[in-house]
Motif scaffolding. Sequence first.
Motif, PDB file in Angstrom:
ATOM      1  N   ASP A   3       0.921  -1.256  -0.185  1.00 31.31           N
ATOM      2  CA  ASP A   3      -0.199   0.065   0.066  1.00 31.31           C
ATOM      3  C   ASP A   3       1.001   1.449  -0.224  1.00 31.31           C
ATOM      4  OD1 ASP A   3       0.901  -0.864   2.710  1.00 31.31           O
ATOM      5  OD2 ASP A   3      -0.794   0.626   3.435  1.00 31.31           O
ATOM      6  N   SER A  58      -3.648  -2.715  -2.410  1.00 30.85           N
ATOM      7  CA  SER A  58      -4.704  -3.262  -1.436  1.00 30.85           C
ATOM      8  C   SER A  58      -4.780  -4.857  -1.850  1.00 30.85           C
ATOM      9  CB  SER A  58      -5.768  -2.633  -1.496  1.00 30.85           C
ATOM     10  OG  SER A  58      -6.702  -3.117  -2.565  1.00 30.85           O
ATOM     11  N   GLU A 105      -7.599  -6.295  -1.842  1.00 30.02           N
ATOM     12  CA  GLU A 105      -8.487  -6.491  -2.744  1.00 30.02           C
ATOM     13  C   GLU A 105      -7.928  -6.445  -4.505  1.00 30.02           C
ATOM     14  OE1 GLU A 105     -10.792  -5.483   1.131  1.00 30.02           O
ATOM     15  OE2 GLU A 105      -8.956  -4.490  -0.105  1.00 30.02           O
ATOM     16  N   ASP A 106      -7.331  -5.361  -4.544  1.00 26.80           N
ATOM     17  CA  ASP A 106      -6.636  -5.203  -5.814  1.00 26.80           C
ATOM     18  C   ASP A 106      -5.831  -6.577  -5.955  1.00 26.80           C
ATOM     19  OD1 ASP A 106      -8.399  -2.942  -6.085  1.00 26.80           O
ATOM     20  OD2 ASP A 106      -6.351  -1.483  -5.806  1.00 26.80           O
ATOM     21  N   LEU A 132      -2.031  -4.281   4.870  1.00 26.00           N
ATOM     22  CA  LEU A 132      -2.742  -3.741   3.660  1.00 26.00           C
ATOM     23  C   LEU A 132      -4.017  -3.184   4.162  1.00 26.00           C
ATOM     24  CD1 LEU A 132      -2.205  -6.304   0.936  1.00 26.00           C
ATOM     25  CD2 LEU A 132      -1.012  -4.253   1.157  1.00 26.00           C
ATOM     26  N   PRO A 133      -4.401  -2.079   3.474  1.00 25.54           N
ATOM     27  CA  PRO A 133      -5.799  -1.608   4.056  1.00 25.54           C
ATOM     28  C   PRO A 133      -7.110  -2.634   3.424  1.00 25.54           C
ATOM     29  CG  PRO A 133      -5.078  -0.363   2.017  1.00 25.54           C
ATOM     30  CD  PRO A 133      -3.767  -1.231   2.466  1.00 25.54           C
ATOM     31  N   GLY A 134      -8.007  -2.670   4.015  1.00 26.55           N
ATOM     32  CA  GLY A 134      -9.199  -3.617   3.626  1.00 26.55           C
ATOM     33  C   GLY A 134      -8.687  -4.853   3.973  1.00 26.55           C
ATOM     34  N   ASP A 152      -6.225  -7.923   4.798  1.00 30.18           N
ATOM     35  CA  ASP A 152      -4.747  -7.716   4.865  1.00 30.18           C
ATOM     36  C   ASP A 152      -4.112  -8.763   3.938  1.00 30.18           C
ATOM     37  OD1 ASP A 152      -4.632 -10.411   6.092  1.00 30.18           O
ATOM     38  OD2 ASP A 152      -4.462  -9.621   7.996  1.00 30.18           O
TER      39      ASP A 152
END
Length: 131
Positions: free
Chosen positions: A19, A45, A47-48, A67-69, A71
């Motif tokens: 991130d 992220s 998700e990405d 990571l955001p969202g 991990d």
Amino acid sequence: MEVEALSHEPDVRVLVVDDQEPYRRAMQAVVDATNGFTVVGTAASGEDSIEVARELRPQLVLMDVNLPGIDGIEATRRILADGEGPVVVLLSTYDRDDVDLDGSGASEYVPKGAFGPDRLIEAWASAHRDG
């Protein structure tokens, strides 16, 4: 005239996930400096990373733990869920003992401060010896 044989093996396709842009750039620089490896994409992220991994089908994912969202550990589980996924190496600034990697499916954990071309090659070779 002597001609040296060139290896025709394609480079290992690498996805870099972090991130923080400076770390993404640093990991990408390590990959770029290592013969036999090439960055095919990056993600910022969890998700990405799942989407990009499905789309680009890398052979190796360098995954930040924090990571955001979702991990990096959960993203790794999801990327590897179908059993056909890439080798995933988790990286973090935390000590190994402070990260719960059990059940993630990652092949290795490398502290960010120790990550360099030698560790990249070692992690890739180790994943193929063990697998």
